[in-house]
Design a protein around this motif. Sequence first.
Motif, PDB file in Angstrom:
ATOM      1  N   VAL A   1       1.582  -7.317   1.076  1.00 51.94           N
ATOM      2  CA  VAL A   1       1.735  -7.404  -0.381  1.00 51.94           C
ATOM      3  C   VAL A   1       0.369  -7.513  -1.058  1.00 51.94           C
ATOM      4  N   LEU A   2      -0.515  -8.308  -0.463  1.00 50.77           N
ATOM      5  CA  LEU A   2      -1.831  -8.474  -1.070  1.00 50.77           C
ATOM      6  C   LEU A   2      -2.624  -7.162  -1.038  1.00 50.77           C
ATOM      7  N   GLY A   3      -2.473  -6.421   0.070  1.00 49.60           N
ATOM      8  CA  GLY A   3      -3.122  -5.109   0.147  1.00 49.60           C
ATOM      9  C   GLY A   3      -2.688  -4.221  -1.013  1.00 49.60           C
ATOM     10  N   LEU A   4      -1.392  -4.177  -1.232  1.00 48.60           N
ATOM     11  CA  LEU A   4      -0.842  -3.355  -2.315  1.00 48.60           C
ATOM     12  C   LEU A   4      -1.241  -3.901  -3.684  1.00 48.60           C
ATOM     13  N   LYS A   5      -1.067  -5.194  -3.853  1.00 49.07           N
ATOM     14  CA  LYS A   5      -1.335  -5.832  -5.145  1.00 49.07           C
ATOM     15  C   LYS A   5      -2.778  -5.606  -5.597  1.00 49.07           C
ATOM     16  N   ASP A   6      -3.709  -5.786  -4.665  1.00 47.67           N
ATOM     17  CA  ASP A   6      -5.109  -5.615  -5.038  1.00 47.67           C
ATOM     18  C   ASP A   6      -5.491  -4.150  -5.182  1.00 47.67           C
ATOM     19  N   TYR A   7      -4.876  -3.277  -4.387  1.00 43.34           N
ATOM     20  CA  TYR A   7      -5.139  -1.842  -4.581  1.00 43.34           C
ATOM     21  C   TYR A   7      -4.762  -1.468  -6.011  1.00 43.34           C
ATOM     22  N   MET A   8      -3.632  -1.983  -6.452  1.00 42.89           N
ATOM     23  CA  MET A   8      -3.165  -1.680  -7.808  1.00 42.89           C
ATOM     24  C   MET A   8      -4.069  -2.302  -8.865  1.00 42.89           C
ATOM     25  N   ALA A   9      -4.348  -3.584  -8.690  1.00 42.92           N
ATOM     26  CA  ALA A   9      -5.147  -4.269  -9.709  1.00 42.92           C
ATOM     27  C   ALA A   9      -6.527  -3.631  -9.827  1.00 42.92           C
ATOM     28  N   LYS A  10      -7.132  -3.346  -8.694  1.00 38.63           N
ATOM     29  CA  LYS A  10      -8.521  -2.878  -8.708  1.00 38.63           C
ATOM     30  C   LYS A  10      -8.629  -1.398  -9.078  1.00 38.63           C
ATOM     31  N   ASN A  11      -7.517  -0.664  -8.956  1.00 44.92           N
ATOM     32  CA  ASN A  11      -7.503   0.730  -9.378  1.00 44.92           C
ATOM     33  C   ASN A  11      -6.677   0.917 -10.655  1.00 44.92           C
ATOM     34  N   ARG A  12      -6.355  -0.203 -11.298  1.00 49.85           N
ATOM     35  CA  ARG A  12      -5.717  -0.213 -12.616  1.00 49.85           C
ATOM     36  C   ARG A  12      -4.359   0.465 -12.673  1.00 49.85           C
ATOM     37  N   PHE A  13      -3.556   0.207 -11.669  1.00 52.48           N
ATOM     38  CA  PHE A  13      -2.154   0.626 -11.735  1.00 52.48           C
ATOM     39  C   PHE A  13      -1.314  -0.581 -12.119  1.00 52.48           C
ATOM     40  N   ARG A  14      -0.346  -0.385 -13.002  1.00 56.63           N
ATOM     41  CA  ARG A  14       0.516  -1.496 -13.402  1.00 56.63           C
ATOM     42  C   ARG A  14       1.888  -1.398 -12.770  1.00 56.63           C
ATOM     43  N   GLY A  15       2.259  -0.228 -12.295  1.00 58.29           N
ATOM     44  CA  GLY A  15       3.574  -0.090 -11.691  1.00 58.29           C
ATOM     45  C   GLY A  15       3.558   0.896 -10.535  1.00 58.29           C
ATOM     46  N   VAL A  16       4.629   0.864  -9.754  1.00 59.49           N
ATOM     47  CA  VAL A  16       4.745   1.794  -8.624  1.00 59.49           C
ATOM     48  C   VAL A  16       6.031   2.602  -8.772  1.00 59.49           C
TER      49      VAL A  16
ATOM     50  N   LEU B   1      12.086  -2.459   2.245  1.00 59.64           N
ATOM     51  CA  LEU B   1      11.029  -3.454   2.448  1.00 59.64           C
ATOM     52  C   LEU B   1       9.839  -3.182   1.532  1.00 59.64           C
ATOM     53  N   VAL B   2       9.467  -1.909   1.415  1.00 63.99           N
ATOM     54  CA  VAL B   2       8.326  -1.574   0.560  1.00 63.99           C
ATOM     55  C   VAL B   2       8.631  -1.916  -0.897  1.00 63.99           C
ATOM     56  N   ALA B   3       9.853  -1.638  -1.328  1.00 64.63           N
ATOM     57  CA  ALA B   3      10.228  -1.978  -2.709  1.00 64.63           C
ATOM     58  C   ALA B   3      10.178  -3.492  -2.921  1.00 64.63           C
ATOM     59  N   ALA B   4      10.657  -4.243  -1.926  1.00 65.47           N
ATOM     60  CA  ALA B   4      10.605  -5.707  -2.031  1.00 65.47           C
ATOM     61  C   ALA B   4       9.162  -6.183  -2.132  1.00 65.47           C
ATOM     62  N   MET B   5       8.291  -5.597  -1.304  1.00 69.09           N
ATOM     63  CA  MET B   5       6.875  -5.967  -1.357  1.00 69.09           C
ATOM     64  C   MET B   5       6.273  -5.635  -2.716  1.00 69.09           C
ATOM     65  N   ALA B   6       6.645  -4.458  -3.234  1.00 72.25           N
ATOM     66  CA  ALA B   6       6.116  -4.054  -4.540  1.00 72.25           C
ATOM     67  C   ALA B   6       6.581  -5.019  -5.622  1.00 72.25           C
ATOM     68  N   ALA B   7       7.837  -5.420  -5.545  1.00 69.88           N
ATOM     69  CA  ALA B   7       8.356  -6.374  -6.529  1.00 69.88           C
ATOM     70  C   ALA B   7       7.603  -7.695  -6.414  1.00 69.88           C
ATOM     71  N   ASP B   8       7.354  -8.139  -5.193  1.00 66.83           N
ATOM     72  CA  ASP B   8       6.590  -9.374  -5.016  1.00 66.83           C
ATOM     73  C   ASP B   8       5.151  -9.219  -5.521  1.00 66.83           C
ATOM     74  N   ALA B   9       4.632  -7.993  -5.455  1.00 66.25           N
ATOM     75  CA  ALA B   9       3.246  -7.760  -5.879  1.00 66.25           C
ATOM     76  C   ALA B   9       3.123  -7.719  -7.392  1.00 66.25           C
ATOM     77  N   VAL B  10       3.982  -6.951  -8.045  1.00 66.38           N
ATOM     78  CA  VAL B  10       3.778  -6.715  -9.480  1.00 66.38           C
ATOM     79  C   VAL B  10       5.031  -6.932 -10.317  1.00 66.38           C
ATOM     80  N   GLY B  11       6.079  -7.493  -9.717  1.00 62.82           N
ATOM     81  CA  GLY B  11       7.306  -7.753 -10.477  1.00 62.82           C
ATOM     82  C   GLY B  11       8.262  -6.588 -10.384  1.00 62.82           C
TER      83      GLY B  11
END
Lengths: 565, 565
Positions: B276-291, B303-313
């Motif tokens: 989740v942290l890998g995804l969350k920071d990839y998004m934050a640092k590359n300025r993505f707000r959603g997946v 599982l990936v959707a659950a991780m994404a939800a945990d990362a960015v809601g």
Amino acid sequence: MTQIRFALAQIDTCVGDLDGNADKIMRYAHLAAKNNAQVVVFPEMTLTGYPIEDLALRRTFRRAAWDKANWLATELEANGLGDLYVAVGTVGTDHASDKPRNRMVVLHDGVVWAGYDKHFLPNYGVFDEFRIFAAGDRSVVLDVDGARIGVAICEDIWQDGGPVADLAERGIDVLMTMNGSPYEEGKTHVRHELAARRAAEVHAPVIYVNQVGGQDDLVFDGGSFVVDADGTMLVRSPMFMEHLGFFDLDTTAARQSAGEIAPELDPDEEVYTACVLGLKDYMAKNRFRGVCLGLSGGIDSALVAAMAADAVGGENVQGISMPSMYSSDGSKDDAADLAANIGAKYDVQPIEPLFVAYQKQLDLDGVAAENLQARIRGVIVMAYSNSKGLLAVATGNKSELACGYSTIYGDAVGGYAPIKDLLKTRVWELSRWRNRAAAAGMGIGGLHIVGNEQGDPGKPLRNGVMIPVSSIEKAPSAELRPGQKDSDSLPEYELLDKVLAAYIEHAHGRADLLADGFDEQTVDTVMRLVDRAEWKRRQYPLGPKVTALAFGRDRRLPVTNAFRE
Amino acid sequence: MTQIRFALAQIDTCVGDLDGNADKIMRYAHLAAKNNAQVVVFPEMTLTGYPIEDLALRRTFRRAAWDKANWLATELEANGLGDLYVAVGTVGTDHASDKPRNRMVVLHDGVVWAGYDKHFLPNYGVFDEFRIFAAGDRSVVLDVDGARIGVAICEDIWQDGGPVADLAERGIDVLMTMNGSPYEEGKTHVRHELAARRAAEVHAPVIYVNQVGGQDDLVFDGGSFVVDADGTMLVRSPMFMEHLGFFDLDTTAARQSAGEIAPELDPDEEVYTACVLGLKDYMAKNRFRGVCLGLSGGIDSALVAAMAADAVGGENVQGISMPSMYSSDGSKDDAADLAANIGAKYDVQPIEPLFVAYQKQLDLDGVAAENLQARIRGVIVMAYSNSKGLLAVATGNKSELACGYSTIYGDAVGGYAPIKDLLKTRVWELSRWRNRAAAAGMGIGGLHIVGNEQGDPGKPLRNGVMIPVSSIEKAPSAELRPGQKDSDSLPEYELLDKVLAAYIEHAHGRADLLADGFDEQTVDTVMRLVDRAEWKRRQYPLGPKVTALAFGRDRRLPVTNAFRE
């Protein structure tokens, strides 16, 4: 007085193909002996292929390579070649550290008679040798019929000190080097100058045997040579072909006598041939017999199709025209002409019905709608690839790749990308060169290249033209919306390519680029485009490096990177 | 007697973001001073982010980093923090060779008061530091109020000899290290043992500050700590969160007193959070707000959707169900349930009309027709990505990636692939863990992770379930033809994953695998599948390394590679 005849075996090996490489070594050893050579020198890591990357770390592979070297020694003797000294490159193991070594073995009298381990391990640019090898720590002089032969492997002669300095002190009659030196524009002269410098250092001629052939994103150009102690070129093998050259050393002579010297290639021919060899060997070594690609009528796909035809014959090229509602008649004609010129299979697959079907569901506009068109084409190209067992080739050039001016999973699909290291202006230059060569009689497949050592002039071209002139002359357009031109989104290529060369290949920063005379707006636009497109480049297919700095493992930038000048 | 309070600043930096990183350093320096620390230690290459790869070679970047370090020193003093000793990592330049150095600078009294350059440069696994840095050649002891503080950077404590051996001879009161040590399962204990060994060597406590956060394919887990000279754990920061820990050194005490020790994480939670942290920071640092991602009803996308939800809601997750004629009702229900559970946006885009439109033109069968379905889905996912500015995430797991059991440009599309280093059996385990955590009250976004340092329990789940149980329980199927099961093409995952772990992570050869007790047919099938899929892996998106050996830059095999055991 001792006279020794050296054979320079410039061969094309395949990574991991121990059997095939050993068979080829046997064949060239026979040929060398038949021509009265006492010593035959092969390229760096002949037996294993080069570069083997992390395959070096695989213990079973090193074991198999070791067994194969011993088999080869035995087999050479069993074939009456025991007297010959056969210098072959392979992977060894340092028994103290259990780490791999980049090794030369000399096979003689049925055994591994001598060995030398590479001392300097390149770990810059495309090289990762410090990652996979332990460095050798001693220089080696072979005594062959009283002649003192010093040996070195590739990087050993690029760095000062080390084994060459040691050999200079010990005194040798000749420095014999095996190399895996990848092609890049202008490198031939650098190698010659380097060898001349080492020859002066050791006061003896230098033999430089280089491999030839493509391996993933590298192309090895061969061009093996011998320079005399004073730097005089004595022998030179042709580039891009397998070749067995000869050099007669007289240990008592102040100057050695010259042999065959292959002429230099035209710079455009050199690069064109490098790209074709990259593709040709990728196909041969991965067992592809044909390619498929989208033919847009534009210059990029035309050049790639021409290269593919030169690599494997026009009849093994499947061109697919995929016109949309925005494709001009001119483009469709150019695509058809190109296919006819090279004798390619040619299908037309209009994308409009598919585009309409998607749009009924997705209703996209702007860039998303443009990308959709490119991706429909990508799906079609891959359908041809899957159903016909063809290698899909991507047609993007370096200018596009730099600026992210391509659609990922669209025009970027493929297993290989032959022109990914060519700036757009270079694409035009090479296209013009190929047409000039065609006019001068070079048919399809008539290149001087591995597999055409006999010099077949190739299959005659319809009207003597390879690439439709209008594909070269017209203004570049992706034709993804009405009247679109590349110059709507990008600076003109003449300017863009100069900025790209300065920013990427010469690593100029923003201040340097302004000092170079480029205007601020162009500089900022280009830098921003390049910096933002890294993620697309990461997923781009492999393609041959031909410049001093290619995208890929030559330029390893983080995707996540907030630095902006 | 000297007492020194150290602050361990475990922060999440961004590569290249000199301004942002400097601001964060200022913030933590303030906090450290407020808590009466005299020394604050940041992670390796704090100012530049880590790893910076070839960005290190860019002169303008090094210049900017140097200017920023000086600015920071001045700014600290201007803010009344001149008395604090602030140890920050950055890139330096070796003036003799003009090569970059991996450097610690200690800011104090408004200036760069001391500096130390990393001695051992890791160049294995995911590391390429020998490529980009010149090694430092001297050890450094800082004198802070009479206390002797030895310093080291990351790899310096992983290798015997070098600066630590030197410090042991010189005598120090504490060894203060800054680290950029990427996460992998089980590494925490290795680090503790290592630090304990070095503590014994230098007869002093060891301070280990590690960075936290995701950077491309690496996740840094933090978990900074202090061990006493006898190896006793004195202080430990939580994993995967930013944290400022404290350690009070008494130079005259035989044993140091302990501080806060964060509890260890459940092994499943650890890996889940890393992804989740890998995804969350990839998004934050590359300025993505959603997946956006395809939801098939299968376990991987769930599982990936659950991780994404945990990362960015969940509200920032766009799920797309893309049923074909072969999709079961159960799968469609599972996809919808998952989306509802996590509160994702959810669209249904049937692919049959598009499939029919393509087939009218292309008439494919077999694998080509199966791939076509996957690629239509890939086009749709990318259409959402382009039109809504969302990050497309790929849902492939490590077992699939190993065996090439995925469609390139189909289910493999995306900018990030959160579970690419999880074997299928691990995917099931983590899914079960996430459901257990949900049952125990962990809502969406309730992970202990960067951005949730305050411990928000997350958004409550509908029915307290995250991942539909039937997605976990049912037999895996790609549903690309009627009645298809993964086990038609692959060994059962329980077996397959064991073979993959042995072949890939433990580098067992064919003979080893047979000796491991696997049957010959399975071994040969798996090895062949893995060896042939390298080209697909090269074009796969980045994703977080969580095992000892991930695909990508951790395992660099040639695509063209004929070696088969």
